[in-house]
Design an enzyme around this catalytic site. Structure first.
Site, PDB file in Angstrom:
ATOM      1  N   CYS A 133       0.979  -1.217  -0.106  1.00 13.80           N
ATOM      2  CA  CYS A 133      -0.043  -0.128   0.149  1.00 13.80           C
ATOM      3  C   CYS A 133       0.775   1.066  -0.027  1.00 13.80           C
ATOM      4  O   CYS A 133       1.440   1.487   1.008  1.00 13.80           O
ATOM      5  CB  CYS A 133      -0.879   0.151   1.386  1.00 13.80           C
ATOM      6  SG  CYS A 133      -1.916   1.525   1.312  1.00 13.80           S
ATOM      7  N   CYS A 136      -0.216   4.013   2.423  1.00 14.62           N
ATOM      8  CA  CYS A 136       0.077   3.728   3.829  1.00 14.62           C
ATOM      9  C   CYS A 136       1.368   3.783   4.266  1.00 14.62           C
ATOM     10  O   CYS A 136       1.756   4.418   5.203  1.00 14.62           O
ATOM     11  CB  CYS A 136      -0.416   2.377   4.063  1.00 14.62           C
ATOM     12  SG  CYS A 136      -2.120   1.568   3.653  1.00 14.62           S
ATOM     13  N   ASP A 137       2.305   3.184   3.223  1.00 18.92           N
ATOM     14  CA  ASP A 137       3.812   3.096   3.714  1.00 18.92           C
ATOM     15  C   ASP A 137       4.620   4.041   3.133  1.00 18.92           C
ATOM     16  O   ASP A 137       5.980   3.948   3.368  1.00 18.92           O
ATOM     17  CB  ASP A 137       4.155   1.866   3.470  1.00 18.92           C
ATOM     18  CG  ASP A 137       3.381   0.766   4.391  1.00 18.92           C
ATOM     19  OD1 ASP A 137       3.060   1.282   5.607  1.00 18.92           O
ATOM     20  OD2 ASP A 137       3.092  -0.235   4.066  1.00 18.92           O
TER      21      ASP A 137
END
Length: 304
Positions: A133, A136-137
């Site tokens: 993701c 997300c990261d």
């Protein structure tokens, strides 16, 4: 054992749209979600193709709004993991990590999960350079070099997102052209810090304590090359979350076989969103499925 009229497995845009419609129709409706509202949508920082938000909307925020809207009409959310279901029973039976439920109708909105590369040590390197993701990261790799694996819309969107954060992005695809929609092509070609590697697959992830690079194999010549990178973002498709239903429902290449009515092979069981066989998987089509399912749920409950 608690009985409700409608149980919805999954709290993404499909699940909460179905919950909104079912609750407004006067049915006691419970949503079972193991993480948080929004599903995959919640991991997307900017959604630009959902109508009504002229400047785009954060996926997590949209998920929370969908939950609040459904709950305003009486839908109930249980943040619990579903352990087993018996969809052939009358009424249907659902066991979570906290309770047992029976339901007259069940709507399956369990979505799909990221497909893995399947190379050695991939799982052990998650959080140490392997991610699924970008939104997300991605910030963990600010100013660094990352590789994105894939050629579809997700890979293209991830590469564009990461190009605004990272020093360099390497997009690796097993074909010689991207499968992504045309809307992504010009922005990708305009990125000064984006490099393409075509006709290549990942042979191995290089690492010590963390990812240090990739060993790639040319699809035609078999020649190997190594590239250095600090992170690897895998975007090679999705796997439907249907393990709980195997042997109970008809599946189509792993997805639940259900047409535009959302009806499955079992009476009183409906499939919506990314878990259903369909041509296009987007937030808006998931929400549409939820509305359609509620109509046929109401029709089914009236027949009991």
């Amino acid at each position: 054992m608690e009985h409700v009229q409608v149980v919805i497995l999954g709290g993404g845009p499909a699940g909460y749209t179905a919950a909104l419609y079912c609750a407004r129709a006067g049915f006691r409706t419970v949503i079972l979600e193991k993480l948080s509202a929004g599903g995959q949508m919640a991991t997307t920082a900017q959604i630009d193709n959902y109508p009504g938000f002229d400047e785009g909307v954060d996926g997590f925020e949209l998920g929370m709004k969908m939950q609040a809207q459904a709950e305003r009409f009486g839908a109930e959310t249980y943040l619990e993991e579903v352990l087993s279901v018996d969809l052939t029973a009358v009424p249907k039976k659902i066991v979570t990590d906290s309770r047992e439920l029976t339901a007259d109708a069940v709507i399956l909105a369990t979505g799909a999960s990221a497909r893995k590369l399947g190379v050695p040590e991939e799982d052990s390197l998650v959080g140490r350079g392997v991610a699924y993701c970008a939104t997300c990261d991605g910030m963990f790799y600010k100013g660094k070099t990352v590789a994105v694996i894939g050629g579809g819309n997700t890979a293209a969107a991830d590469a564009l997102f990461l190009s605004r954060i990272c020093e360099k992005v390497i997009l690796i695809h097993r074909r010689d052209t991207l499968r992504a929609d045309r809307v992504y092509l010009n922005p990708l070609q305009s990125c000064d810090n984006l490099e393409f590697i075509w006709n290549s697959t990942v042979d191995a992830i290089l690492h010590d304590q963390k990812v240090t690079g990739l060993r790639l194999r040319d699809k035609f010549s078999g020649e190997l090359q190594e590239i250095a990178c600090d992170g690897v973002f895998v975007a090679v498709g999705q796997l439907p979350n249907t393990a709980l239903f195997e042997g109970q429902l008809d599946l189509d290449h792993g997805y639940i076989a259900a047409d535009e009515t959302t009806k499955t092979s079992l009476p009183g069981v409906f499939a919506i969103g990314d878990v259903r066989t369909k041509a296009l998987r987007q937030v808006i089509t998931a929400a549409s499925d939820g509305a359609v399912a509620s109509h046929f749920v109401e029709e089914y409950l009236a027949s009991l």
